[in-house]
Design an enzyme around this catalytic site. Structure first.
Site, PDB file in Angstrom:
ATOM      1  N   HIS A   1     -10.851   0.680   0.134  1.00  0.00           N
ATOM      2  CA  HIS A   1     -11.314   1.111   1.447  1.00  0.00           C
ATOM      3  C   HIS A   1     -10.074   1.321   2.315  1.00  0.00           C
ATOM      4  O   HIS A   1      -9.014   0.763   2.033  1.00  0.00           O
ATOM      5  CB  HIS A   1     -12.204   0.007   2.038  1.00  0.00           C
ATOM      6  CG  HIS A   1     -12.938   0.408   3.266  1.00  0.00           C
ATOM      7  ND1 HIS A   1     -12.358   0.354   4.511  1.00  0.00           N
ATOM      8  CD2 HIS A   1     -14.208   0.864   3.440  1.00  0.00           C
ATOM      9  CE1 HIS A   1     -13.247   0.745   5.414  1.00  0.00           C
ATOM     10  NE2 HIS A   1     -14.374   1.069   4.791  1.00  0.00           N
ATOM     11  N   TYR A   2     -10.181   2.092   3.376  1.00  0.00           N
ATOM     12  CA  TYR A   2      -9.004   2.334   4.218  1.00  0.00           C
ATOM     13  C   TYR A   2      -8.584   1.098   5.011  1.00  0.00           C
ATOM     14  O   TYR A   2      -7.450   1.007   5.470  1.00  0.00           O
ATOM     15  CB  TYR A   2      -9.232   3.525   5.158  1.00  0.00           C
ATOM     16  CG  TYR A   2     -10.247   3.287   6.254  1.00  0.00           C
ATOM     17  CD1 TYR A   2      -9.870   2.729   7.470  1.00  0.00           C
ATOM     18  CD2 TYR A   2     -11.586   3.626   6.060  1.00  0.00           C
ATOM     19  CE1 TYR A   2     -10.804   2.506   8.475  1.00  0.00           C
ATOM     20  CE2 TYR A   2     -12.520   3.412   7.056  1.00  0.00           C
ATOM     21  CZ  TYR A   2     -12.127   2.854   8.257  1.00  0.00           C
ATOM     22  OH  TYR A   2     -13.050   2.635   9.243  1.00  0.00           O
ATOM     23  N   ARG A   3      -9.467   0.134   5.156  1.00  0.00           N
ATOM     24  CA  ARG A   3      -9.125  -1.080   5.903  1.00  0.00           C
ATOM     25  C   ARG A   3      -8.326  -2.043   5.039  1.00  0.00           C
ATOM     26  O   ARG A   3      -8.265  -1.916   3.825  1.00  0.00           O
ATOM     27  CB  ARG A   3     -10.393  -1.768   6.391  1.00  0.00           C
ATOM     28  CG  ARG A   3     -11.078  -0.977   7.473  1.00  0.00           C
ATOM     29  CD  ARG A   3     -12.131  -1.803   8.171  1.00  0.00           C
ATOM     30  NE  ARG A   3     -12.671  -1.042   9.283  1.00  0.00           N
ATOM     31  CZ  ARG A   3     -13.953  -0.823   9.477  1.00  0.00           C
ATOM     32  NH1 ARG A   3     -14.847  -1.324   8.647  1.00  0.00           N
ATOM     33  NH2 ARG A   3     -14.351  -0.122  10.511  1.00  0.00           N
TER      34      ARG A   3
ATOM     35  N   ARG B   1       0.826  -1.208   0.000  1.00  0.00           N
ATOM     36  CA  ARG B   1       0.000   0.000   0.000  1.00  0.00           C
ATOM     37  C   ARG B   1       0.863   1.263   0.000  1.00  0.00           C
ATOM     38  O   ARG B   1       0.528   2.255  -0.650  1.00  0.00           O
ATOM     39  CB  ARG B   1      -0.951  -0.004   1.196  1.00  0.00           C
ATOM     40  CG  ARG B   1      -1.974   1.092   1.117  1.00  0.00           C
ATOM     41  CD  ARG B   1      -3.079   0.938   2.125  1.00  0.00           C
ATOM     42  NE  ARG B   1      -4.306   1.427   1.516  1.00  0.00           N
ATOM     43  CZ  ARG B   1      -5.511   1.106   1.902  1.00  0.00           C
ATOM     44  NH1 ARG B   1      -5.688   0.273   2.900  1.00  0.00           N
ATOM     45  NH2 ARG B   1      -6.561   1.604   1.298  1.00  0.00           N
TER      46      ARG B   1
END
Length: 186
Positions: free
Chosen positions: A132-134, A117
């Site tokens: 998504h941020y997760r 990431r």
């Protein structure tokens, strides 16, 4: 595997990168692959597995492990011959994943995925923003198994080819292995 994309907010995007090294400031992405699964981690589609061109100067910066591994698996040759740069690879990857999963719905899925990431954020920011941020990081479960039930790890078999698509498939198989042996969902 389904070859007709069906947009579904519950689908998961699995991704893996191969890099010239792990230093975000000096190293670059040399391969990207993606796989789409349903929420039960059944593979629906494999995205493009793209070698990304990097200069000889960049390739010479790799340490001996990377040179040996990516020569043995053929990735360095693919990188040298590739017509893709990071931007083109990002565009083709986005085109694939956006036909299966709406923007912002899937966590980024893989193994030790936070490092990937970081590289996406620097070199393929539009792709990184799509997730998504997760995250769904199989390495977290591996670390728990290592501490709480280490005997099961001897039953886990992985290819270790260090090819992005193979690594994703290994991560998916590993998660399913933990589901059956460690998490034991009914």
């Amino acid at each position: 595997m389904n070859h007709t994309p069906i947009l579904n907010k519950k689908n998961l995007i699995w991704i893996d990168l191969e890099m010239t090294g792990l230093n975000l400031e000096n190293d670059r992405i040399i391969e990207i692959a993606t796989v789409i699964t349903d929420k039960y981690v059944k593979i629906l589609a494999e995205g493009p597995s793209i070698a990304i061109f990097q200069s000889e100067e960049q390739l010479k910066k790799m340490n001996s492990w990377n040179i040996f591994t990516h020569t043995k698996n053929g990735l360095i040759d693919r990188v040298r011959k590739s017509k893709y740069n990071e931007k083109n690879a990002m565009i083709d990857t986005l085109k694939f994943i956006s036909s299966w999963v709406p923007f912002g719905k899937s966590p980024i899925c893989g193994s030790s995925i936070n490092h990937d990431r970081l590289f996406l954020s620097k070199y393929m920011p539009d792709l990184e923003k799509y997730f998504h941020y997760r995250c769904l990081d199989v390495s977290v479960i591996k670390e728990l198994a290592r501490r709480w039930k280490p005997k099961i790890l001897s039953k886990l078999k992985k290819k270790h080819t260090h090819k992005a698509l193979d690594d994703i498939k290994d991560s998916i198989k590993e998660l399913l292995f933990y589901k059956d042996t460690f998490i034991k969902l009914n």
